[in-house]
Motif scaffolding. Structure first.
Motif, PDB file in Angstrom:
ATOM      1  N   PRO A 132       0.816  -1.234   0.000  1.00 55.36           N
ATOM      2  CA  PRO A 132       0.000   0.000   0.000  1.00 55.36           C
ATOM      3  C   PRO A 132       0.842   1.274   0.000  1.00 55.36           C
ATOM      4  O   PRO A 132       0.321   2.352  -0.307  1.00 55.36           O
ATOM      5  N   ASN A 133       2.127   1.125   0.329  1.00 56.36           N
ATOM      6  CA  ASN A 133       2.990   2.302   0.366  1.00 56.36           C
ATOM      7  C   ASN A 133       3.545   2.666  -1.009  1.00 56.36           C
ATOM      8  O   ASN A 133       4.281   3.653  -1.129  1.00 56.36           O
ATOM      9  N   HIS A 134       3.221   1.883  -2.011  1.00 52.11           N
ATOM     10  CA  HIS A 134       3.707   2.224  -3.343  1.00 52.11           C
ATOM     11  C   HIS A 134       3.091   3.560  -3.780  1.00 52.11           C
ATOM     12  O   HIS A 134       1.888   3.810  -3.560  1.00 52.11           O
ATOM     13  N   PRO A 135       3.863   4.433  -4.393  1.00 52.23           N
ATOM     14  CA  PRO A 135       3.348   5.772  -4.749  1.00 52.23           C
ATOM     15  C   PRO A 135       2.074   5.749  -5.573  1.00 52.23           C
ATOM     16  O   PRO A 135       1.156   6.558  -5.339  1.00 52.23           O
ATOM     17  N   LEU A 136       1.947   4.843  -6.516  1.00 53.27           N
ATOM     18  CA  LEU A 136       0.751   4.810  -7.362  1.00 53.27           C
ATOM     19  C   LEU A 136      -0.474   4.349  -6.582  1.00 53.27           C
ATOM     20  O   LEU A 136      -1.582   4.876  -6.784  1.00 53.27           O
ATOM     21  N   LEU A 137      -0.287   3.353  -5.701  1.00 57.66           N
ATOM     22  CA  LEU A 137      -1.430   2.909  -4.907  1.00 57.66           C
ATOM     23  C   LEU A 137      -1.853   3.996  -3.924  1.00 57.66           C
ATOM     24  O   LEU A 137      -3.060   4.174  -3.654  1.00 57.66           O
ATOM     25  N   LEU A 195      -5.520   5.785  -3.640  1.00 57.13           N
ATOM     26  CA  LEU A 195      -6.218   5.881  -2.360  1.00 57.13           C
ATOM     27  C   LEU A 195      -6.592   7.322  -2.030  1.00 57.13           C
ATOM     28  O   LEU A 195      -7.712   7.600  -1.563  1.00 57.13           O
ATOM     29  N   LEU A 196      -5.683   8.263  -2.266  1.00 54.47           N
ATOM     30  CA  LEU A 196      -5.912   9.652  -1.888  1.00 54.47           C
ATOM     31  C   LEU A 196      -6.768  10.399  -2.902  1.00 54.47           C
ATOM     32  O   LEU A 196      -7.591  11.241  -2.527  1.00 54.47           O
ATOM     33  N   HIS A 228     -12.804  -0.285  -5.173  1.00 56.75           N
ATOM     34  CA  HIS A 228     -13.192  -1.156  -6.297  1.00 56.75           C
ATOM     35  C   HIS A 228     -12.024  -2.053  -6.715  1.00 56.75           C
ATOM     36  O   HIS A 228     -12.198  -3.254  -6.965  1.00 56.75           O
ATOM     37  N   SER A 229     -10.819  -1.501  -6.779  1.00 52.24           N
ATOM     38  CA  SER A 229      -9.636  -2.276  -7.188  1.00 52.24           C
ATOM     39  C   SER A 229      -9.321  -3.378  -6.191  1.00 52.24           C
ATOM     40  O   SER A 229      -8.937  -4.496  -6.576  1.00 52.24           O
ATOM     41  N   ILE A 230      -9.493  -3.092  -4.903  1.00 48.74           N
ATOM     42  CA  ILE A 230      -9.256  -4.120  -3.886  1.00 48.74           C
ATOM     43  C   ILE A 230     -10.238  -5.270  -4.070  1.00 48.74           C
ATOM     44  O   ILE A 230      -9.866  -6.453  -3.991  1.00 48.74           O
ATOM     45  N   MET A 231     -11.492  -4.945  -4.312  1.00 48.24           N
ATOM     46  CA  MET A 231     -12.502  -5.986  -4.510  1.00 48.24           C
ATOM     47  C   MET A 231     -12.187  -6.822  -5.755  1.00 48.24           C
ATOM     48  O   MET A 231     -12.273  -8.055  -5.737  1.00 48.24           O
ATOM     49  N   VAL A 232     -11.838  -6.139  -6.843  1.00 42.57           N
ATOM     50  CA  VAL A 232     -11.487  -6.858  -8.075  1.00 42.57           C
ATOM     51  C   VAL A 232     -10.255  -7.733  -7.847  1.00 42.57           C
ATOM     52  O   VAL A 232     -10.178  -8.856  -8.369  1.00 42.57           O
ATOM     53  N   ALA A 233      -9.315  -7.252  -7.066  1.00 42.24           N
ATOM     54  CA  ALA A 233      -8.101  -8.036  -6.783  1.00 42.24           C
ATOM     55  C   ALA A 233      -8.447  -9.322  -6.058  1.00 42.24           C
ATOM     56  O   ALA A 233      -7.926 -10.406  -6.381  1.00 42.24           O
ATOM     57  N   ASN A 234      -9.329  -9.234  -5.065  1.00 40.97           N
ATOM     58  CA  ASN A 234      -9.720 -10.441  -4.325  1.00 40.97           C
ATOM     59  C   ASN A 234     -10.415 -11.444  -5.237  1.00 40.97           C
ATOM     60  O   ASN A 234     -10.147 -12.650  -5.186  1.00 40.97           O
ATOM     61  N   LEU A 235     -11.318 -10.950  -6.067  1.00 43.03           N
ATOM     62  CA  LEU A 235     -12.030 -11.843  -6.982  1.00 43.03           C
ATOM     63  C   LEU A 235     -11.078 -12.454  -8.011  1.00 43.03           C
ATOM     64  O   LEU A 235     -11.147 -13.661  -8.307  1.00 43.03           O
ATOM     65  N   SER A 236     -10.197 -11.652  -8.561  1.00 37.32           N
ATOM     66  CA  SER A 236      -9.276 -12.132  -9.607  1.00 37.32           C
ATOM     67  C   SER A 236      -8.329 -13.184  -9.059  1.00 37.32           C
ATOM     68  O   SER A 236      -8.067 -14.207  -9.714  1.00 37.32           O
ATOM     69  N   ARG A 289      -8.930  11.937 -13.900  1.00 39.10           N
ATOM     70  CA  ARG A 289     -10.207  12.656 -13.753  1.00 39.10           C
ATOM     71  C   ARG A 289     -11.136  11.805 -12.881  1.00 39.10           C
ATOM     72  O   ARG A 289     -12.110  11.217 -13.369  1.00 39.10           O
ATOM     73  N   PRO A 290     -10.827  11.700 -11.589  1.00 37.70           N
ATOM     74  CA  PRO A 290     -11.578  10.764 -10.737  1.00 37.70           C
ATOM     75  C   PRO A 290     -13.057  11.090 -10.595  1.00 37.70           C
ATOM     76  O   PRO A 290     -13.887  10.182 -10.460  1.00 37.70           O
ATOM     77  N   GLN A 291     -13.458  12.384 -10.644  1.00 33.95           N
ATOM     78  CA  GLN A 291     -14.843  12.763 -10.398  1.00 33.95           C
ATOM     79  C   GLN A 291     -15.781  12.334 -11.518  1.00 33.95           C
ATOM     80  O   GLN A 291     -17.011  12.379 -11.360  1.00 33.95           O
ATOM     81  N   PHE A 292     -15.226  11.894 -12.647  1.00 36.22           N
ATOM     82  CA  PHE A 292     -16.060  11.464 -13.771  1.00 36.22           C
ATOM     83  C   PHE A 292     -16.431   9.975 -13.680  1.00 36.22           C
ATOM     84  O   PHE A 292     -17.060   9.453 -14.597  1.00 36.22           O
TER      85      PHE A 292
END
Length: 714
Positions: free
Chosen positions: A487-492, A496-497, A505-513, A541-544
């Protein structure tokens, strides 16, 4: 550094060709052959008969010296004395001859007396009796006995004749019962003469029986050629073969090369230039056998792994680097420092192979390094193989499997190196103790220090080379994936921020995958990490994106379908760009690029179609792709769609979840999104089942707790 990375990247693009795979195997065999050929090349000796040896020459092989063996056999045969056999039948034969002589004499006397009695004639004259007697005796007897002896017998009275007969037979039997060799006949005849001198007969008859007795004595202990030859054969067979031992000094420096030495040099092959190709042929066969087993390992390996990954190229590169280091180090060995092979960081090769390819190749690679090391570090060893160094390298390489059990962090590599150093020290100590002869403490300390340094250097080199190999070849190791999952990786942290909804959503997809990939035998960790980063482009553009709006107004309501389409589709290309900028491994970049494939952006397509159905086509609202070309990427794409769809449902039941998952998979299948990957129908069913089980665990029904009314406490 960057040039080398670009070169590795270009090489990586060629690995998918079967022809290139074959060329890589041939290249590896060529590298091994060229590295070892100098160590098996026979020494060129410029020696001549009766010349002076310029250096001490040792035998390179153990071989039987047949010339010396034959010489020793001849010497053993010459020591065998002639074998004799006692012929007991000779005594009987000579006794019968003596009896026949006396019987003939008696017959002549009896005939003469009978004729005298019947015809009243005077006895026949002695010459007449002698003639009759000669007619009755064989020629051999007549030749050996004189007429005087026969006359003495004819003149003897019956009583005297009987005594003479018995005395002669007794003496002859006594002498012939002993062993009489041919050179002992005269002595035996003298002995029988001495014995017969005491016979109780008159002197004339005594002289006669002495001559008869001496005539009867013949050699009865005769030479036996068959027994002699048999004895010689036994002695020759008892001679041990003479061997020229490997390492034996055939001639010392300054000594004359005699005929015997020259023949020995020729026997061990040091002068036979016609067979100089044999070591090279043997080396080619050895390299071929090693490559055969490696190729078979890769055939089995690729049944469960992707063939488009440059595993063969990675293996060839790692082994080549290790062989080059080994060869370079072997150039510094000399007779006084044959132990330099102990410092070779051979565990580096198996560490890299275990981390980048897998455990399957640790054992065959260890054997390969052991064979190469035992041949390269053979300076001062008369054999082609230095078995001590070979055993040391085999154990050092194999110990990697025992000590590198945690492939998820880099720190265990150093710990494994320290443990390998301990094993190296113990192995070298065992080798030194097994040697016969005294070893100085200085030499022992040097050997142990080299062994300890080998393991530490191996771990350091492994940690230094691993990132370059991963980046250049595009093979993501488990350790690298674990680092990217932090979780300390700059991109992750950026997701998160800046896009917390996307992060969830990515965490959920990771568990399923991960669950689905592990169910079909794919790389679950790769799928998990790929899922973490698959929507990184949404941070632009996160708000979209609806998961990040948190109850705010949807900006797409104010945009045209074309503008919304461009923003939504751009999150894929934006994500790929971000990942490449941060040098994320190619596997993760491909998952981000392929997780939507060329699927249709249905919501905005339908919205645009309502405005003007003729102006818009499906192709205008499809993701640019590419389609998923490996299993993990396809599974992440399915899990992405499934998670988003199920999250939009209100209290979904297991039946609804199953119908939804099956519908999404069927839709993608009909849309041709799996055409470029290796997912089978059976695996798709397993993926469906795994996703349903995981989703049912996440969205399980919960009990609705009743609200308790509050009452005043009086």
């Amino acid at each position: 550094m960057f040039k080398s990375k670009r070169l590795l990247f270009k090489m990586r693009q060629l690995h998918q060709s079967k022809l290139v795979g074959g060329i890589l195997y041939v290249l590896l065999g060529t590298v091994i052959f060229l590295a070892l050929v100098g160590n098996v090349r026979p020494d060129e000796l410029d020696v001549k008969l009766l010349s002076i040896a310029k250096k001490s020459i040792h035998s390179p092989v153990t071989i039987e010296d047949k010339v010396t063996t034959e010489r020793r056999k001849r010497e053993a045969a010459q020591t065998v004395e002639d074998q004799y056999t006692y012929r007991s039948e000779y005594k009987q034969n000579r006794s019968e001859i003596i009896s026949s002589i006396f019987e003939a004499v008696k017959e002549v006397q009896d005939e003469d007396r009978l004729k005298e009695k019947l015809e009243q004639q005077p006895p026949a004259a002695l010459p007449v009796q002698l003639d009759k007697l000669k007619e009755k005796l064989p020629a051999d007897v007549l030749k050996s006995l004189s007429n005087e002896v026969l006359q003495q017998l004819l003149k003897a009275s019956p009583d005297q004749l009987l005594v003479a007969k018995e005395s002669t037979l007794t003496a002859v039997n006594n002498r012939m019962s002993t062993h009489i060799k041919i050179h002992e006949v005269n002595r035996a005849r003298e002995q029988i003469a001495d014995e017969l001198r005491y016979a109780n007969v008159n002197s004339g008859l005594k002289t006669a029986i002495i001559e008869i007795g001496q005539y009867a004595i013949v050699p009865n202990y005769v030479f036996d050629p068959a027994a002699t030859e048999e004895r010689r054969k036994v002695e020759m067979d008892a001679v041990e073969p003479a061997y020229i031992l490997q390492g034996q000094i055939l001639v010392k420096q300054g000594d004359t090369i005699t005929r015997e030495v020259y023949d020995q040099l020729k026997l061990v092959g040091l002068l036979d230039n016609g067979h100089a190709f044999q070591p090279f042929l043997g080396l080619m066969l050895l390299v071929g056998v090693l490559l055969f087993f490696l190729v078979r390992q890769f055939v089995i390996f690729f049944k469960n792994h992707r063939e488009d990954k440059p595993y063969v190229m990675a293996y060839v590169l790692i082994v080549t680097v290790t062989i080059i280091v080994m060869k370079t180090l072997s150039l510094f060995q000399n007779v006084e420092l044959t132990s330099i092979g102990y410092v070779m960081p051979v565990a580096m090769g198996t560490l890299l192979i275990k981390l980048m390819i897998g455990d399957r190749f640790v054992v065959p690679t260890s054997i390969l390094f052991s064979v190469c090391g035992s041949i390269m570090f053979n300076e001062g060893i008369t054999s082609t193989f230095n078995y001590a160094v070979g055993l040391y390298m085999l154990i050092s390489s194999l110990s990697v499997s025992a000590f590198l059990t945690d492939k998820y962090r880099r720190s265990p590599i150093l710990r494994a190196g320290l443990l390998v150093s301990l094993v190296n020290v113990l192995t070298v100590g065992a080798i030194l103790l097994l040697r016969s002869g005294h070893t100085s403490w200085t030499e022992v300390g040097l050997h142990l220090l080299m062994a300890a340094a080998s393991g530490i250097i191996s771990s350091i080199l492994t940690m230094g080379l691993l990132p370059y190999l991963e980046g250049g070849l595009g093979i993501v190791s488990t350790m690298r994936l674990t680092e990217l999952a932090s979780p300390n990786h700059p991109l992750l942290r950026k997701i998160l921020l800046e896009a917390p909804g996307t992060y969830h959503h990515s965490i959920m997809v990771a568990n399923l995958s991960e669950a689905a990939c592990e169910a079909i035998g794919a790389n679950g960790l790769l799928a998990r990490v790929g899922a973490y980063y698959h929507d990184i482009g949404k941070t632009v553009r996160p708000q979209f994106f609806i998961e990040n709006q948190m109850g705010q107004l949807n900006p797409h309501d104010q945009l045209t379908p074309e503008m919304s389409r461009d923003i939504i589709l751009a999150h894929v290309t934006d994500g790929v760009k971000l990942l490449k900028e941060h040098r994320i491994p190619q596997e993760i970049v491909k998952i981000a690029a392929q997780h939507h494939g060329t699927t249709l952006l249905k919501y905005f397509y339908y919205k645009a179609s309502k405005q003007d159905k003729e102006a818009y086509t499906e192709e205008m609202f499809r993701y640019p792709g590419p389609k998923a070309d490996f299993k993990e990427s396809a599974v992440v794409g399915i899990a992405d769609s499934v998670e988003a769809a199920v999250r939009s449902m209100d209290a979904p039941t297991p039946e609804q979840i199953e119908q939804l998952v099956e519908g999404i998979i069927a839709d993608r299948l009909q849309d041709g999104q799996f055409n470029e990957c290796e997912l089978t129908f059976k695996e798709l069913q397993i993926v469906r089942k795994a996703l349903c089980e995981a989703l049912n665990g996440i969205f399980h029904s919960r009990i609705t707790y009743p609200t308790l009314s509050k009452e005043k406490v009086k």
